[in-house]
Motif scaffolding. Structure first.
Motif, PDB file in Angstrom:
ATOM      1  N   VAL A   1       0.853  -1.184   0.000  1.00  0.00           N
ATOM      2  CA  VAL A   1       0.000   0.000   0.000  1.00  0.00           C
ATOM      3  C   VAL A   1       0.891   1.235   0.000  1.00  0.00           C
ATOM      4  N   ASP A   2       0.478   2.265  -0.723  1.00  0.00           N
ATOM      5  CA  ASP A   2       1.248   3.497  -0.833  1.00  0.00           C
ATOM      6  C   ASP A   2       1.172   4.266   0.478  1.00  0.00           C
ATOM      7  N   SER A   3       2.169   4.070   1.342  1.00  0.00           N
ATOM      8  CA  SER A   3       2.178   4.779   2.619  1.00  0.00           C
ATOM      9  C   SER A   3       3.604   4.928   3.114  1.00  0.00           C
ATOM     10  N   GLN A   4       3.781   5.946   3.908  1.00  0.00           N
ATOM     11  CA  GLN A   4       5.106   6.198   4.479  1.00  0.00           C
ATOM     12  C   GLN A   4       5.303   5.416   5.762  1.00  0.00           C
ATOM     13  N   TYR A   5       4.191   5.067   6.387  1.00  0.00           N
ATOM     14  CA  TYR A   5       4.243   4.390   7.669  1.00  0.00           C
ATOM     15  C   TYR A   5       3.498   3.074   7.594  1.00  0.00           C
ATOM     16  N   GLY A   6       3.680   2.215   8.585  1.00  0.00           N
ATOM     17  CA  GLY A   6       2.954   0.963   8.637  1.00  0.00           C
ATOM     18  C   GLY A   6       1.505   1.199   9.010  1.00  0.00           C
ATOM     19  N   ILE A   7       0.606   0.386   8.462  1.00  0.00           N
ATOM     20  CA  ILE A   7      -0.810   0.528   8.770  1.00  0.00           C
ATOM     21  C   ILE A   7      -1.115  -0.197  10.062  1.00  0.00           C
ATOM     22  N   SER A   8      -1.778   0.475  10.955  1.00  0.00           N
ATOM     23  CA  SER A   8      -2.112  -0.107  12.243  1.00  0.00           C
ATOM     24  C   SER A   8      -2.945  -1.357  12.060  1.00  0.00           C
ATOM     25  N   GLY A   9      -2.509  -2.446  12.673  1.00  0.00           N
ATOM     26  CA  GLY A   9      -3.306  -3.657  12.711  1.00  0.00           C
ATOM     27  C   GLY A   9      -3.363  -4.402  11.396  1.00  0.00           C
ATOM     28  N   SER A  10      -3.889  -3.793  10.349  1.00  0.00           N
ATOM     29  CA  SER A  10      -4.164  -4.536   9.126  1.00  0.00           C
ATOM     30  C   SER A  10      -2.921  -4.771   8.285  1.00  0.00           C
ATOM     31  N   GLY A  11      -1.842  -4.091   8.568  1.00  0.00           N
ATOM     32  CA  GLY A  11      -0.627  -4.290   7.802  1.00  0.00           C
ATOM     33  C   GLY A  11      -0.622  -3.494   6.520  1.00  0.00           C
ATOM     34  N   LYS A  12       0.536  -3.044   6.073  1.00  0.00           N
ATOM     35  CA  LYS A  12       0.584  -2.201   4.891  1.00  0.00           C
ATOM     36  C   LYS A  12       0.749  -3.017   3.619  1.00  0.00           C
ATOM     37  N   TYR A  13       0.830  -4.326   3.727  1.00  0.00           N
ATOM     38  CA  TYR A  13       0.834  -5.201   2.569  1.00  0.00           C
ATOM     39  C   TYR A  13      -0.505  -5.917   2.489  1.00  0.00           C
ATOM     40  N   GLN A  14      -1.014  -6.043   1.276  1.00  0.00           N
ATOM     41  CA  GLN A  14      -2.307  -6.665   1.066  1.00  0.00           C
ATOM     42  C   GLN A  14      -2.198  -7.675  -0.074  1.00  0.00           C
ATOM     43  N   LEU A  15      -3.307  -8.375  -0.344  1.00  0.00           N
ATOM     44  CA  LEU A  15      -3.347  -9.310  -1.459  1.00  0.00           C
ATOM     45  C   LEU A  15      -4.075  -8.688  -2.638  1.00  0.00           C
ATOM     46  N   HIS A  16      -3.498  -8.821  -3.808  1.00  0.00           N
ATOM     47  CA  HIS A  16      -4.144  -8.381  -5.044  1.00  0.00           C
ATOM     48  C   HIS A  16      -4.649  -9.635  -5.748  1.00  0.00           C
ATOM     49  N   ILE A  17      -5.973  -9.784  -5.838  1.00  0.00           N
ATOM     50  CA  ILE A  17      -6.588 -10.949  -6.459  1.00  0.00           C
ATOM     51  C   ILE A  17      -7.045 -10.577  -7.855  1.00  0.00           C
ATOM     52  N   THR A  18      -6.617 -11.357  -8.844  1.00  0.00           N
ATOM     53  CA  THR A  18      -6.928 -11.057 -10.236  1.00  0.00           C
ATOM     54  C   THR A  18      -7.503 -12.294 -10.916  1.00  0.00           C
ATOM     55  N   GLY A  19      -8.104 -12.057 -12.081  1.00  0.00           N
ATOM     56  CA  GLY A  19      -8.727 -13.123 -12.843  1.00  0.00           C
ATOM     57  C   GLY A  19     -10.235 -12.964 -12.830  1.00  0.00           C
ATOM     58  N   ARG A  20     -10.930 -14.029 -13.133  1.00  0.00           N
ATOM     59  CA  ARG A  20     -12.390 -14.015 -13.095  1.00  0.00           C
ATOM     60  C   ARG A  20     -12.871 -15.173 -12.235  1.00  0.00           C
ATOM     61  N   GLY A  21     -13.697 -14.859 -11.276  1.00  0.00           N
ATOM     62  CA  GLY A  21     -14.212 -15.875 -10.376  1.00  0.00           C
ATOM     63  C   GLY A  21     -14.779 -15.242  -9.126  1.00  0.00           C
ATOM     64  N   LYS A  22     -15.102 -16.080  -8.160  1.00  0.00           N
ATOM     65  CA  LYS A  22     -15.712 -15.615  -6.919  1.00  0.00           C
ATOM     66  C   LYS A  22     -14.746 -15.750  -5.749  1.00  0.00           C
ATOM     67  N   VAL A  23     -14.873 -14.788  -4.826  1.00  0.00           N
ATOM     68  CA  VAL A  23     -14.149 -14.818  -3.563  1.00  0.00           C
ATOM     69  C   VAL A  23     -15.166 -14.677  -2.440  1.00  0.00           C
ATOM     70  N   ALA A  24     -15.022 -15.495  -1.409  1.00  0.00           N
ATOM     71  CA  ALA A  24     -15.865 -15.377  -0.222  1.00  0.00           C
ATOM     72  C   ALA A  24     -15.063 -14.659   0.857  1.00  0.00           C
ATOM     73  N   LEU A  25     -15.567 -13.485   1.260  1.00  0.00           N
ATOM     74  CA  LEU A  25     -14.908 -12.690   2.300  1.00  0.00           C
ATOM     75  C   LEU A  25     -15.650 -12.825   3.619  1.00  0.00           C
ATOM     76  N   MET A  26     -14.942 -12.524   4.705  1.00  0.00           N
ATOM     77  CA  MET A  26     -15.533 -12.565   6.046  1.00  0.00           C
ATOM     78  C   MET A  26     -15.457 -11.189   6.681  1.00  0.00           C
ATOM     79  N   THR A  27     -16.463 -10.856   7.469  1.00  0.00           N
ATOM     80  CA  THR A  27     -16.426  -9.639   8.274  1.00  0.00           C
ATOM     81  C   THR A  27     -16.956  -9.940   9.662  1.00  0.00           C
ATOM     82  N   SER A  28     -16.504  -9.166  10.626  1.00  0.00           N
ATOM     83  CA  SER A  28     -17.047  -9.247  11.982  1.00  0.00           C
ATOM     84  C   SER A  28     -18.279  -8.350  12.042  1.00  0.00           C
ATOM     85  N   GLY A  29     -19.459  -8.926  11.821  1.00  0.00           N
ATOM     86  CA  GLY A  29     -20.691  -8.155  11.755  1.00  0.00           C
ATOM     87  C   GLY A  29     -21.024  -7.768  10.328  1.00  0.00           C
ATOM     88  N   GLN A  30     -22.182  -7.132  10.146  1.00  0.00           N
ATOM     89  CA  GLN A  30     -22.611  -6.700   8.820  1.00  0.00           C
ATOM     90  C   GLN A  30     -21.780  -5.497   8.381  1.00  0.00           C
TER      91      GLN A  30
END
Length: 251
Positions: free
Chosen positions: A122-151
């Protein structure tokens, strides 16, 4: 035997992916296309289903070692129906198209095996609290099932309407968005939380797309690595700028 529990029967559908209930995902396998799921997320299955550890390439292993970001997946194949869940978190299906999806790996429950995923910074000068400044980039065509704590809250981003969200609450966003980390604080020290408000780092989204935010900054998904104690709140834990992933240089 009689009980209201018998109203919770399985969904009768021909769809490959079905949200059985808000916290449970049903996936139908026909023997042709495998599904990749979070290790240990299977809660039940019917039919002839096999579960194998998913191979990780050298690049994926190096990315995981340097950034702390990555997926521990199992490959599910065969013919039948399999159910996935994780700590009774809410399940949401997303269709990935040519724009791609950027997501915190801690919130991925399952995905089509045809999709690709790589670690991005992620474009940042500092680390992201908790979630981390690195993420996953998902590409292609298809479905992903995500989770959340609550709606969750799906926030639309347009060229004339940018969005800011707490970095600890952001789950995913459109990969085409421009993303920057910021801390709106009057403190002279960027490591300090925003005065006495308890608020810290934010992600700012600009462009055209969406950002998915969950109503929780506390309950981390199973196996999520968010650093230790108060350090994680300031981007200084294992996921922070002063932890494993210094310099925001991984590619």
């Amino acid at each position: 035997m009689q009980s209201p529990l018998f109203t919770y029967t399985e969904q009768q559908t021909q769809d490959r992916y079905t949200v059985q209930n808000p916290q449970l995902l049903r996936v139908a396998l026909t023997g042709h296309d495998d599904v990749l799921a979070r290790k240990g997320a299977m809660v039940a299955y019917q039919g002839l289903i096999e579960f194998d550890g998913e191979y990780q390439s050298d690049q994926q292993r190096r990315a995981r070692a340097h950034t702390g970001e990555g997926l521990d997946l199992m490959r599910c194949h065969g013919q039948g129906t399999v159910y996935f869940a994780n700590l009774a978190q809410h399940v949401h299906l997303v269709d990935v198209d040519q724009d791609g999806l950027t997501v915190d790996s801690a919130y991925v429950l399952a995905m089509d095996s045809t999709l690709n995923h790589t670690v991005v910074a992620v474009d940042s000068q500092y680390g992201i609290s908790g979630s981390g400044k690195y993420q996953l980039h998902i590409t292609g065509r298809g479905k992903v099932a995500l989770m959340t704590s609550g709606q969750p809250l799906m926030m639309q981003v347009t060229p004339d309407r940018y969005i800011n969200a707490d970095a600890d609450a952001v789950v995913a966003w459109s990969s085409g968005l421009r993303v920057q980390m910021q801390a709106q604080t009057h403190s002279s020290g960027v490591r300090r939380r925003r005065g006495s408000t308890g608020e810290g780092w934010e992600l700012s989204f600009l462009g055209q797309g969406f950002a998915l935010v969950q109503p929780s900054e506390v309950m981390a998904p199973q196996h999520a690595n968010i650093g230790d104690g108060v350090l994680a709140q300031f981007g200084m834990g294992q996921q922070g700028a002063h932890g494993q992933n210094q310099g925001n240089v991984w590619n």
